[in-house]
Every structure is written in structure tokens, then in C-alpha cells.
Design an enzyme around this catalytic site. Sequence first.
Site, mmCIF file in Angstrom:
data_model
loop_
_atom_site.group_PDB
_atom_site.id
_atom_site.type_symbol
_atom_site.label_atom_id
_atom_site.label_comp_id
_atom_site.label_asym_id
_atom_site.label_seq_id
_atom_site.Cartn_x
_atom_site.Cartn_y
_atom_site.Cartn_z
ATOM 1 N N LYS A 67 36.228 63.821 41.466
ATOM 2 C CA LYS A 67 36.570 63.577 40.521
ATOM 3 C C LYS A 67 36.944 61.908 41.784
ATOM 4 O O LYS A 67 38.036 62.320 42.815
ATOM 5 C CB LYS A 67 38.219 63.809 39.762
ATOM 6 C CG LYS A 67 39.103 63.214 39.315
ATOM 7 C CD LYS A 67 40.230 63.667 39.423
ATOM 8 C CE LYS A 67 41.121 64.126 40.213
ATOM 9 N NZ LYS A 67 42.503 62.258 40.223
ATOM 10 N N LEU A 101 43.518 67.937 38.531
ATOM 11 C CA LEU A 101 43.801 66.797 40.216
ATOM 12 C C LEU A 101 44.931 66.105 40.014
ATOM 13 O O LEU A 101 44.231 65.055 38.159
ATOM 14 C CB LEU A 101 42.595 67.034 40.341
ATOM 15 C CG LEU A 101 42.257 67.644 41.023
ATOM 16 C CD1 LEU A 101 40.276 67.032 41.976
ATOM 17 C CD2 LEU A 101 42.181 68.618 42.070
ATOM 18 N N ASP A 102 45.433 65.808 40.877
ATOM 19 C CA ASP A 102 46.507 64.295 40.330
ATOM 20 C C ASP A 102 45.640 63.268 40.143
ATOM 21 O O ASP A 102 44.405 63.257 40.910
ATOM 22 C CB ASP A 102 47.640 63.993 41.454
ATOM 23 C CG ASP A 102 49.046 65.631 41.616
ATOM 24 O OD1 ASP A 102 48.817 66.263 40.769
ATOM 25 O OD2 ASP A 102 49.586 66.049 43.050
ATOM 26 N N TYR A 103 46.144 61.784 39.960
ATOM 27 C CA TYR A 103 46.036 60.602 39.561
ATOM 28 C C TYR A 103 45.479 60.643 40.909
ATOM 29 O O TYR A 103 43.924 59.960 40.345
ATOM 30 C CB TYR A 103 47.276 59.993 39.174
ATOM 31 C CG TYR A 103 46.557 58.846 38.442
ATOM 32 C CD1 TYR A 103 46.219 58.117 37.639
ATOM 33 C CD2 TYR A 103 47.341 57.666 39.779
ATOM 34 C CE1 TYR A 103 45.224 56.903 37.376
ATOM 35 C CE2 TYR A 103 46.867 56.188 38.760
ATOM 36 C CZ TYR A 103 46.128 55.781 38.276
ATOM 37 O OH TYR A 103 44.606 54.385 37.937
ATOM 38 N N THR A 105 44.696 62.101 43.367
ATOM 39 C CA THR A 105 44.251 63.091 44.835
ATOM 40 C C THR A 105 42.029 63.046 44.081
ATOM 41 O O THR A 105 41.743 62.882 42.599
ATOM 42 C CB THR A 105 44.499 64.622 44.200
ATOM 43 O OG1 THR A 105 46.312 64.820 44.789
ATOM 44 C CG2 THR A 105 43.663 65.982 45.123
#
Length: 245
Positions: A67, A101-103, A105
Site C-alpha cells: 500500500k 494501515l493509516d492513510y 502509512t
Amino acid sequence: MERLQKVMAAAGIASRRKSEELIKEGKVKVNGKIVTELGVKVSANDKVEVNEIPIEREVPVYFLLYKPRGVISSVSDDKGRKVVSDFFSEFNERIYPVGRLDYDTSGLILMTNDGEFANLLMHPRNEIEKVYVAKVKGIPQKESLRKLEKGIRLEDGKTAPAKVKMLSLDKKKQTAIVEIIIHEGRNRQVKRMFEAIGHEVIKLKRERYGFLTLNGLSAGDARELTPHEVKQLRALAMESTKKNS
């Protein structure tokens, strides 16, 4: 052979609990006969109908995605931002992320349409290791890193012990690169852990999940997991859950 409600949930009819309600309400047929018992199991050859409509069963798929930053760990976003499922637009299956996963990260996230597999990996008792590399403001002292290793108190409770290693530091820019290995999956956990010792995370990447790595992939790339990898992940998760139950 799989439980009927599991097959219905996997086909996207409804959640497993809602599927159980549909069965009890007499709205489900197997091979033309109404089924109202929850213990019924069906095979791939059985014809399942919900409200007289045959269900289409998806073949389970399993992917590893690298990602990029600036992508939402979801299948849709009301603000129109890019989401992880956008990387799988050529597939007909409803592929969704395992965890998040955070935006901002980047890194390794698993994608599947197998709800049981996803729930197994996200079980709270799981201790599958997740390896993150964080670039932080300031240079953490050894005592601060030891606090992370022992477990640090956050607003939602104390974290489990972590493995922490300083990879590099830049005295001029006053930044450091730190590797941290955790097995929990709380919201923004790594960032909050570093904030708790006074170091803001500038950049964060998940580099490993269990035995899986990003080797050979660039941001935005994905690859299908091998059957052996899927089997290994199941075994790892089940062993971990059993050990901590």
C-alpha cells in the site's frame, strides 16, 4: 463441506449472523428444500437459494499489497480518495483488506474475499508479528526505547512488550529511523507509542507481516499469495489464538 451461513456470508448475501436469521426464517433452500437448522453443511455441488434466488459462490483469493501512502484501507471512501480495492479493479470478487494501515502509512497489507480467513488473522488473541520502520522527530534515548519494549500505557491500556531497534540517526536533522515489532493491531498504535515517549512519527512503513515481506514489490504492486503461504498463515494464526485462549 462448509456451514450454510458461512457459504452465504462468503457469497456476500449478508453477515454470518444475518444469514443465520434468514435460515431460521425459512428463506433459504438447499437443493430445493427449505432449511431452518443452523448446523447444516453444504458442498460446492449443492444448490443454495435465498428468497428463491440462487447464490453465486466466489472462489477465495488472497493477495499481498504494497500500500502506498495516501491510500485508504477500505473498499470505498465518501471523500473520493484512493482506496486499496482500487488496485484490484480487474477482479470480479469483492476483495477487502485484512485490518488496516493509516492513510499516510505505507507497506504490507493483506487483501482477500475470505471472511473467515480475515477474522482469524484479526482475532484479538493473535500474536502474529508485524514489523514497522518509523522515521521519528528527535533522537530517542535508550531508556525511552526500553519503555516501548516493556510496554507503554496508552489511553486504551498498556501495550504488549515490543521489540525495538535503532537503525540510524541524523544528528544534524534531529531525526531517527527505528524498527519496532508488535503483534497488536490497535488504531494508530505505533504512532501513539512513539508520541507517548515524546517523538512524533514523520513516516511509517509496515515491512513484514508474520513471515511475509515486501521483497520484489514497489509501492502499488500486489501479488497473489501461494496456497502454501495461505496455509502457513492459517496455521500461525490458529496456533497463536489457541496458545492465548
